[in-house]
Design a protein around this motif. Structure first.
Motif: not given
Length: 811
Positions: A241, A243-245, A264-265, A298, A303, A305, A330
């Protein structure tokens, strides 16, 4: 129950935490971790069985904490008659601990006790009967794998045996069922015993949240048995998923700002976070490419980053984030083409100082440690210009006059370690200089008065002042009150001038002098022969000594060329020449200015001049400015022969890359800037280019601001905080949310420029390492490479885009 000592310790921690909250608003310490508080019996007490046979039901206890919640991880000790499947077992996440009890001899009542350290024990009783041979039981002969991944079949599958009271296997056909509490048991959960009484499971797996589980095996009329605890970890990645686009819109190759770097997660099929997995970013839609560090791993929360991604190639894109065969796209990203200014730079409008009350040609220009600029010319008094707070190149800023009691036109000047500007000499008449010494205190905004500081032994007009690695300063060349060329340097030492009589040698106006890595002063030109000045040598004539250095490759005098130290100990000398009537002393002059450039590395044992790439335009009266990205900007000048051929003014700026030796032609300014023109780097990363004339027409009382190409390549790193001063070799921290994107940290000494030469500036790269939100930077250890004083500290990303400069004192 908790011990009295434990309760006291916990209450004391609470009291200290409360005190912290009321004294200064600090966050209270977290409460102490949960501890086992009670042990209770759940099942298995009071059974009747047979000697030598397991009881039908396991003995089960549960451990709870002080809040009555199940407590996992407590060591439960078992002790009693007969045989126990375990004498010590750790409670599972549901607080349970279970054992099987095989009754011992003789027949009658028997007891077993469960104990957790510090808690009251629990006692189980059972009655043992004598007959036993036909009693049937389940026995686990192979435990399932531990640990195990959620949803993944155990590498080692459980095996059980059905046997009678004497340990002999019972026949086939007994159905054994496997189950688990709090999770899902997947695979074939019911298996029939074979002729040897063996029950083999083949594809069992526990699917659930991370934790500890035990499998229960049961069969009709047989006592259930429990596996050892199984620590369940995450299964394979099932879902990614975003999390931040990434940003909706960026420039081509612009590094995304930190809070728009994708995050992403990853989770497994039970929504457990999956740690330690590499996620890769690549273009899914569009004809571009992802740049930067395109993979991230991750963390324990699943997560990943990304830190410094960008997209190369204008158009519409989506980024695909992949871990093996699992991926996600994305949201769309629009990448805009870079503007023309990203390759050529851009000039602001002409800002007329006279129109703002400052009727001077700012041909002596210095960037003060306060961020303001001090300037003066031939006519009028000195002024301070405060640039617009927003850095607008079209903004007039603020002008204020700061009179001095002496005409300091054509003096020498450089910054002392404490930030004061030292000014040696001044204007008695053309070609005749004064002996006076002044300083300007940028913090008090005050000039020293005439006679307040010791004067020099000789007057000086057109001298160069060079600050040494130990903070002393030396003045070289110029003409005295009689118009005689001064050959003896003077050293500012102990707040007075010391003549270096052993180093008498005549040089042209404003010699291009630099303090070298060995601590000596290096005369780079304009003459063909270079020289070294040792201010502490003692020879027969007295203190000081000149030593011959290497000769330039270009075989002519480089009068009114420019030079700058673009790396520690490395100098570029560019342009100059073309004036057949140049003053003495001088070498053979060329018939026209040159476009050639030479470099030298003073760090070696035998430095030598060599050619680098040539500019597109020949120039004299040009200025060279080292930029935060380490490149050198050349501005202004004239290309025609003679002293100041104003009609041949060169407007195009040029940029030299030290890595390639190549020059790039940039945007053109709007005004001819020739003799007496200046250029100086501002904290914003822009360059002020101004003045011209005042002793030659026309008189330019103005400046223009050049915005280099890097200011049009997207978002800039920012400095949140850092020290005001650092010592040599000291490690210090710079706080910045852009830490992961920084590829270069540098110091550039505050500029102090006149007559086509910035005597003060030099570029010093710094060693650093990055952590989250912070850079750990090491100051230079050799003061000869970075003399004490004030510098601009810049952070630069991989696109060469700098932060604004932070003024910092090196001491």
């Amino acid at each position: 129950m908790p011990t009295t000592r434990g309760i006291r310790t916990w209450l004391l921690a609470l009291a200290l935490a409360a005190g912290s909250l009321t004294c200064g608003g600090d966050i209270a310490d977290p409460p102490p971790p949960a501890q086992p508080a009670t042990l209770e019996s759940l099942a298995g007490n009071g059974q009747v069985g047979h000697v030598g046979q397991p009881l039908l039901d396991s003995l089960v206890v549960r451990v709870k904490d002080a809040d009555g919640k199940p407590y996992g991880g407590a060591v439960v000790a078992w002790n009693g008659g007969g045989t126990l499947s375990n004498t010590s077992i750790v409670s599972a996440s549901d607080g349970r601990a279970a054992v099987q009890w095989v009754l011992g001899a003789p027949a009658g009542q028997q007891t077993t006790t469960a104990t957790v350290s510090g808690l009251p024990s629990v006692t189980f009783t059972a009655t043992a009967q004598a007959e036993a041979e036909q009693v049937r039981r389940l026995v686990i002969s192979t435990e399932p794998s531990n640990p195990a991944e959620s949803g993944i079949p155990f590498p080692r599958q459980p095996i059980l045996r059905v046997e009678d009271g004497t340990g002999q296997p019972l026949g086939p056909g007994i159905l054994v069922t496997a189950s688990v509490d709090g999770a899902t048991l997947v695979g074939t959960t019911v298996v029939e015993s074979d002729a040897s009484g063996v029950v083999r499971f083949s594809n069992l797996a526990v699917a659930g949240h991370i934790g500890s589980y035990s499998i229960t095996f049961s069969a009709p009329e047989l006592a259930a048995v429990h596996s050892q605890p199984i620590d369940l970890s995450t299964g394979p990645v099932s879902t990614i998923v975003v999390v931040v686009q990434p940003p909706v819109s960026v420039l081509d190759q612009e590094v995304f700002v930190p809070d728009q770097q994708p995050v992403v997660r990853l989770t497994d099929g039970q929504e457990n976070p999956v740690a330690g997995v590499t996620v890769t970013a690549a273009i899914e839609l569009g004809n571009g490419r992802v740049e930067g560090r395109v993979s991230a791993t991750t963390d324990p929360d699943g997560v990943a980053k990304f830190l410094d991604l960008s997209i190369a190639g204008p158009g519409g894109f989506t980024i695909r984030f992949s871990a093996g065969s699992i991926g996600v796209a994305s949201a769309p990203v629009t990448v805009q083409a870079l503007p023309v200014a990203a390759s050529r730079g851009q000039w602001g409008p002409v800002i007329d100082w006279a129109a703002n009350g400052a009727d001077i040609v700012p041909l002596h220009l210095s960037l003060l440690p306060t961020g303001k600029l001090l300037a003066w010319g031939r006519m009028g008094q000195p002024w301070i210009w405060t640039p617009p707070a927003d850095g607008d190149p079209a903004g007039p800023g603020l002008f204020r006059e700061f009179p001095v009691d002496t005409m300091i036109f054509c003096a020498g000047h450089a910054f002392l370690p404490d930030g004061r500007l030292l000014v040696s000499g001044g204007h008695l008449n053309d070609d005749r200089g004064l002996e006076v010494t002044h300083t300007f205190d940028p913090f008090a905004e005050r000039w020293s008065g005439k006679g307040e500081l010791r004067s020099m032994a000789r007057g000086r007009w057109y001298p160069t002042v060079t600050v040494l690695g130990d903070g002393r300063a030396v003045t070289v060349a110029g003409r005295d009150t009689a118009g005689t060329t001064v050959g003896v340097p003077e050293l500012w030492e102990g707040n007075q001038w010391i003549q270096l009589a052993g180093a008498s040698r005549q040089f042209p106006y404003y010699p291009r002098d630099f303090v070298a890595p060995n601590g000596r002063v290096f005369y780079a030109g304009e003459r063909i022969q270079s020289w070294w000045l040792d201010v502490d040598a003692v020879v027969a004539a007295g203190r000081g000594q000149w030593i011959a250095g290497p000769r330039h490759v270009w075989p002519f005098n480089r009068d009114y060329g420019t030079a700058v130290m673009y790396r520690p100990g490395k100098i570029i000398y560019v342009g100059g020449g073309g004036d057949a009537s140049a003053g003495r002393p001088r070498d053979t002059t060329a018939t026209a200015p040159t476009n050639t450039a030479e470099v030298i590395d003073l760090n070696g044992s035998s430095p030598a001049w060599s050619f680098t790439g040539s500019m597109q335009f020949a120039r004299r009266h040009l200025n060279a400015t080292v930029l935060p990205d380490g490149q050198v900007l050349v501005t202004g000048g004239v290309s025609g022969a003679g002293f100041n051929n104003y009609a041949t003014g060169v407007h195009e700026a040029e940029l030299w890359n030290p890595e390639t030796g190549a020059w790039t032609t940039l945007a053109a300014n709007g005004v001819n800037r020739a003799y007496h023109a200046v250029s100086l780097l501002l904290p914003s990363g822009a360059v002020l280019h101004g003045a011209s004339g005042d002793a030659a027409a026309p008189r330019e009382t103005s400046h223009e601001i050049f915005l280099p190409p890097y200011l049009f390549r997207g978002s800039r790193p920012t400095i949140t905080s850092g020290p005001a001063a650092v010592g040599y070799g000291q490690r210090f921290e710079i706080q910045t949310s852009y830490a992961a994107q920084i590829t270069g940290v540098s110091l550039i000494r505050l500029g102090s420029v006149t007559h086509a030469f910035d005597v003060n500036t030099r570029f010093v790269p710094l060693a650093f390492s990055a952590t989250t939100g912070e850079l750990d930077v090491t100051a230079p250890s050799n003061p000869n490479l970075a003399p004490p004083g004030h510098y601009l500290l810049f952070l630069v990303n991989r696109n060469g885009v700098p932060s604004e400069g932070k003024i910092i004192q090196l001491q």
